[in-house]
Design a protein around this motif. Structure first.
Motif, PDB file in Angstrom:
ATOM      1  N   HIS A 135       0.021  -4.354  -3.779  1.00  0.00           N
ATOM      2  CA  HIS A 135       1.312  -3.699  -3.961  1.00  0.00           C
ATOM      3  C   HIS A 135       2.472  -4.571  -3.518  1.00  0.00           C
ATOM      4  N   GLY A 136       2.429  -5.871  -3.765  1.00  0.00           N
ATOM      5  CA  GLY A 136       3.546  -6.732  -3.423  1.00  0.00           C
ATOM      6  C   GLY A 136       3.394  -7.369  -2.053  1.00  0.00           C
TER       7      GLY A 136
ATOM      8  N   VAL B 176      12.354  -1.477   4.271  1.00  0.00           N
ATOM      9  CA  VAL B 176      11.855  -1.115   2.946  1.00  0.00           C
ATOM     10  C   VAL B 176      11.362   0.331   2.886  1.00  0.00           C
ATOM     11  N   ASP B 177      11.136   0.936   4.043  1.00  0.00           N
ATOM     12  CA  ASP B 177      10.716   2.336   4.063  1.00  0.00           C
ATOM     13  C   ASP B 177      10.927   2.880   5.472  1.00  0.00           C
TER      14      ASP B 177
ATOM     15  N   ARG C  99       0.392   3.207   1.219  1.00  0.00           N
ATOM     16  CA  ARG C  99       0.915   2.926  -0.121  1.00  0.00           C
ATOM     17  C   ARG C  99       1.421   1.504  -0.296  1.00  0.00           C
ATOM     18  N   ARG C 100       1.417   0.704   0.766  1.00  0.00           N
ATOM     19  CA  ARG C 100       1.944  -0.652   0.655  1.00  0.00           C
ATOM     20  C   ARG C 100       1.157  -1.574   1.581  1.00  0.00           C
ATOM     21  N   PRO C 101       1.171  -2.889   1.302  1.00  0.00           N
ATOM     22  CA  PRO C 101       0.479  -3.829   2.196  1.00  0.00           C
ATOM     23  C   PRO C 101       1.233  -3.972   3.509  1.00  0.00           C
TER      24      PRO C 101
ATOM     25  N   ALA D 162       3.468  -8.357   1.862  1.00  0.00           N
ATOM     26  CA  ALA D 162       3.193  -7.547   3.037  1.00  0.00           C
ATOM     27  C   ALA D 162       4.435  -7.376   3.901  1.00  0.00           C
TER      28      ALA D 162
ATOM     29  N   LYS E 285       2.222   7.084   4.108  1.00  0.00           N
ATOM     30  CA  LYS E 285       3.214   6.092   3.717  1.00  0.00           C
ATOM     31  C   LYS E 285       2.661   4.679   3.884  1.00  0.00           C
TER      32      LYS E 285
ATOM     33  N   ARG F 164      -2.998  -2.992   1.869  1.00  0.00           N
ATOM     34  CA  ARG F 164      -3.116  -2.841   0.420  1.00  0.00           C
ATOM     35  C   ARG F 164      -2.531  -4.071  -0.249  1.00  0.00           C
TER      36      ARG F 164
END
Length: 359
Positions: free
Chosen positions: A26-27, A56-57, A96-98, A29, A93, A23
């Motif tokens: 979203h900032g 980060v997660d 939702r992010r690169p 990777a 999860k 993705r």
């Protein structure tokens, strides 16, 4: 042991995850490491830094994938459903992010189960996640990779143990003399015992809560470890000095939390700490004395882990019996951190090759 799948290397990376996980809006990777074990499903997402990486997660859920496996040789339908639900949450999860690169692995339960590969094919179809089954040796190598920064000057060797859900991995490590900082150590021997906290809890049942049952497990594990010791002369090396004992797993981090009298478990206080083994042994005695109800109420254990703590402690006690050392370095890190370290190092390597040597 024959590898169940192609081993990781920068030249032959594992098959990438489905593109749904990339993705770019979203900032920056990040890198992701997913570990499906016999008892837990864990995800770690991190961004590289100059000194390592920043988490980060994350995600962790007890799924008991190996429940009943020792008796049937197959993954149970209910266990696969629990794991599939956890992996679906991981996929959400990741979406939702690169993600620059994802490494997803399965360990002992899928190695042993007759339907392990079929289950992973189901996961790919349902979530797009592609997990590969890694060998016991690669499991030991990844644990070594993550714990290598805890080695100190003067360490000639290290003995690293990882008490998992379905197996216990022992890595015998050589630190190259005069090596430059950052040079990885060498795995010179490894042992994979099909004795983990889940398999032992299912087999021993309530007996681990009794002194007789507890020491039956200690004796069994110690017999296997003694055979490994005869091959590698580890006890002799320990007596010569310069050998660091390191442990990674819920068992050893729990012992550390109890030995440090933490009101609740805190990873930053535990990871990398070195305990006097006498203190760890006393913590083991304290846990045993608590019994089932006391363990369920203890802030470093809790009700979900009651059945597994004492079987893990029995494995630790066997390690201490065969390889008595004065100190124990505790690592709250393992496969996922090892995978992240490898991925980030491989990602940096092409840039170094393109730039060429300094002129």
């Amino acid at each position: 042991m024959t590898d169940a799948a192609t081993r990781y290397s920068p030249e032959a990376p594992p098959e990438p995850a489905a593109t749904v996980f990339v993705r770019p809006d979203h900032g920056p990777a990040a890198f992701a490491a997913l570990d499906l074990g016999t008892n837990n499903c864990r995800l770690l997402v991190a961004a590289p830094t100059t000194t390592g990486f920043r988490v980060v997660d994350s995600f962790s859920r007890i799924v008991r994938l190996g429940e009943g496996l020792a008796h049937t040789g197959r993954l149970a339908d209910s266990a696969m459903d629990r794991a599939a639900a956890a992996l679906s949450a991981c996929a959400d999860k990741l979406g939702r992010r690169p993600i620059r690169r994802l490494e997803a692995v399965a360990t002992e339960a899928c190695r042993r189960a007759a339907n392990g590969s079929a289950f992973l094919a189901r996961i790919t179809a349902e979530s797009g996640l592609r997990l590969r089954i890694i060998s016991a040796r690669e499991e030991a190598e990844l644990a070594m990779e993550s714990c290598a920064p805890l080695l100190e000057p003067g360490d000639r060797r290290a003995l690293l143990f990882d008490i998992g859900g379905g197996s216990t991995e022992i890595a015998w490590i050589r630190v190259p003399p005069g090596a430059c900082p950052g040079t990885p150590p060498e795995l010179i021997g490894y042992l994979s015992l099909p004795l983990g906290v889940v398999t032992l809890a299912e087999r021993a049942g309530q007996s681990c809560f009794t002194e007789h049952g507890f020491f039956e497990v200690v004796d069994e594990v110690a017999t296997h470890l003694a055979e490994f010791d005869r091959v590698h002369c580890i006890a002799q090396e320990i007596r010569a000095g310069g050998v660091r004992l390191m442990g990674t797993s819920g068992t050893v981090t729990t012992l550390a939390g109890v030995a440090m009298a933490l009101p609740r478990y805190r990873r930053p206080l535990v990871d990398g700490t070195t305990l006097d083994c006498t203190a760890a042994d006393l913590a083991l005695g304290d846990l045993f004395a608590l019994g089932r109800e006391g363990l369920a109420q203890h802030p470093c254990v809790g009700p979900e882990r009651v059945e597994f703590v004492l079987p893990g402690c029995a494995v630790y006690a066997a390690i201490r019996r065969v390889w008595p050392t004065p100190r124990l370095t505790v690592a709250d890190r393992g496969l996922r951190e090892g995978m992240l370290t490898r991925m980030m190092r491989a990602d940096r390597a092409p840039a170094r090759r393109r730039s060429g040597p300094a002129r």
